[in-house]
Design a protein around this motif. Structure first.
Motif, short mmCIF file in Angstrom:
data_model
loop_
_atom_site.label_atom_id
_atom_site.label_comp_id
_atom_site.label_asym_id
_atom_site.label_seq_id
_atom_site.Cartn_x
_atom_site.Cartn_y
_atom_site.Cartn_z
N LEU A 23 0.80 -1.22 0.00
CA LEU A 23 0.00 0.00 0.00
C LEU A 23 0.84 1.27 0.00
N SER A 24 2.11 1.17 0.41
CA SER A 24 2.95 2.36 0.56
C SER A 24 3.45 2.90 -0.77
N TYR A 25 3.62 2.02 -1.74
CA TYR A 25 4.30 2.40 -2.97
C TYR A 25 3.34 2.43 -4.15
N PRO A 26 3.50 3.42 -5.04
CA PRO A 26 2.62 3.50 -6.21
C PRO A 26 2.84 2.35 -7.19
N GLN A 27 3.99 1.72 -7.10
CA GLN A 27 4.28 0.57 -7.95
C GLN A 27 5.09 -0.46 -7.16
N ASP A 120 1.78 -19.44 -7.48
CA ASP A 120 0.35 -19.28 -7.79
C ASP A 120 -0.51 -19.37 -6.53
N PHE A 121 -0.15 -20.27 -5.64
CA PHE A 121 -0.89 -20.42 -4.38
C PHE A 121 -0.80 -19.12 -3.57
N ASN A 122 0.41 -18.59 -3.46
CA ASN A 122 0.60 -17.34 -2.72
C ASN A 122 -0.18 -16.19 -3.35
N GLU A 123 -0.13 -16.12 -4.68
CA GLU A 123 -0.81 -15.03 -5.39
C GLU A 123 -2.32 -15.10 -5.20
N GLN A 124 -2.89 -16.28 -5.30
CA GLN A 124 -4.34 -16.37 -5.16
C GLN A 124 -4.81 -16.07 -3.74
N LEU A 125 -4.03 -16.46 -2.76
CA LEU A 125 -4.34 -16.08 -1.38
C LEU A 125 -4.21 -14.57 -1.20
N GLN A 126 -3.19 -14.00 -1.79
CA GLN A 126 -2.99 -12.55 -1.68
C GLN A 126 -4.15 -11.79 -2.32
N GLN A 127 -4.60 -12.24 -3.47
CA GLN A 127 -5.74 -11.59 -4.12
C GLN A 127 -6.99 -11.70 -3.27
N THR A 128 -7.16 -12.82 -2.61
CA THR A 128 -8.30 -13.01 -1.72
C THR A 128 -8.27 -11.99 -0.58
N VAL A 129 -7.10 -11.85 0.04
CA VAL A 129 -6.95 -10.89 1.13
C VAL A 129 -7.23 -9.47 0.64
N LEU A 130 -6.63 -9.10 -0.49
CA LEU A 130 -6.80 -7.74 -1.01
C LEU A 130 -8.26 -7.45 -1.37
N ASP A 131 -8.95 -8.44 -1.90
CA ASP A 131 -10.37 -8.25 -2.19
C ASP A 131 -11.17 -8.06 -0.91
N LEU A 132 -10.84 -8.81 0.14
CA LEU A 132 -11.58 -8.71 1.39
C LEU A 132 -11.36 -7.38 2.10
N ILE A 133 -10.17 -6.83 1.95
CA ILE A 133 -9.92 -5.51 2.58
C ILE A 133 -10.17 -4.37 1.60
N ASN A 134 -10.64 -4.73 0.40
CA ASN A 134 -11.00 -3.74 -0.62
C ASN A 134 -9.83 -2.83 -0.98
N CYS A 135 -8.68 -3.44 -1.20
CA CYS A 135 -7.49 -2.71 -1.64
C CYS A 135 -6.96 -3.35 -2.92
N HIS A 136 -6.56 -2.52 -3.85
CA HIS A 136 -6.08 -3.05 -5.13
C HIS A 136 -4.80 -2.31 -5.54
N PRO A 137 -3.71 -2.63 -4.85
CA PRO A 137 -2.44 -1.97 -5.15
C PRO A 137 -1.94 -2.32 -6.55
N ASN A 138 -1.09 -1.47 -7.06
CA ASN A 138 -0.53 -1.65 -8.39
C ASN A 138 0.73 -2.50 -8.30
N TYR A 139 0.62 -3.78 -8.64
CA TYR A 139 1.82 -4.62 -8.62
C TYR A 139 1.85 -5.54 -9.82
N THR A 140 3.07 -5.89 -10.19
CA THR A 140 3.32 -6.81 -11.29
C THR A 140 4.37 -7.82 -10.84
N TYR A 141 4.63 -8.80 -11.69
CA TYR A 141 5.68 -9.77 -11.40
C TYR A 141 6.91 -9.50 -12.27
N SER A 142 8.06 -9.77 -11.71
CA SER A 142 9.32 -9.47 -12.39
C SER A 142 9.47 -10.29 -13.68
N LYS A 143 10.23 -9.73 -14.61
CA LYS A 143 10.54 -10.41 -15.87
C LYS A 143 11.97 -10.93 -15.87
#
Length: 216
Positions: A23-27, A120-143
């Motif tokens: 939540l602290s960083y724009p990206q 993938d397991f970590n990501e799907q749990l993280q999305q679940t948490v973010l949806d429940l707290i109604n936060c949608h930070p701007n993040y991507t995965y490294s290349k």
């Protein structure tokens, strides 16, 4: 901080400190080309129950190489870990104010899913948490794995670590006390898994996270 970018590792039900960075960083960039390391938040989280802090670790299939990328790490079915993790979570949090409201969102990860890769397991749990707290930070995965950082880039990949005291290595994060069901027995325990905050504070969890930002 409009240009600032934070780099994080993938994490299993990450600690509150991790969500503070989201939540602290724009990206934010989450690393997937790091070499998998044992005894990190990549496959473990800390919760607290009647007997104190409990570490839950996801077993993995032994990598073919000691330098396997995080994105290639497979989850093992060894030891009936899903059942054990869910029983531990239920035991620790069934009496919290909001467990009954969120239980179903997490139960399926331990009862029904067939997710093969840890990332993938970590990501799907993280999305679940973010949806429940109604936060949608701007993040991507490294290349690719980043080695050099510009002044506006911040590397937290190995700084947020279960063996490092956040109070010493990350003074930007302040863990303000909140009610915990076992605090009369153990005192307030800071920086546990995000589910500790979620089950105790419910919708107000997001305000706790934003209050941590304002404390900087």
């Amino acid at each position: 901080m409009s240009q600032a970018i934070a780099y994080l590792s993938s994490a299993y039900l990450a600690p509150i400190q991790y969500y503070h960075k989201l939540l602290s960083y724009p990206q934010v960039v989450i690393e997937q080309y790091d070499h998998y390391l044992k005894q990190t938040y990549r496959n473990r989280c800390n919760i607290i129950g009647a007997e104190g802090i409990q570490t839950l670790s996801i077993p993995i299939v032994k990598p073919s190489s000691p330098k396997s990328f995080m994105k290639d790490i497979l989850i093992s079915d060894h030891g009936n870990w899903k059942h054990l993790h869910w029983q531990a979570i239920r035991s620790a949090y069934s009496n919290t104010p909001y467990f009954e409201f969120y239980e179903e969102y997490f139960a399926s990860f331990y009862k029904e899913n067939n997710i093969k890769f840890l990332l993938d397991f970590n990501e799907q749990l993280q999305q679940t948490v973010l949806d429940l707290i109604n936060c949608h930070p701007n993040y991507t995965y490294s290349k690719e794995y980043k080695m050099e950082f510009k002044p506006y880039e911040y590397d937290y990949r190995e700084l947020i670590h279960p063996k490092k005291d956040f109070r010493k290595v990350d003074t930007d994060f302040i863990s303000k006390p909140y009610y915990q069901v076992f605090q009369q027995k153990h005192g307030f325990t800071p920086n546990l898994s995000i589910i500790d905050l979620l089950f105790h504070k419910g919708p107000a969890a997001v305000f706790y996270l934003y209050d941590s930002l304002l404390a900087e």
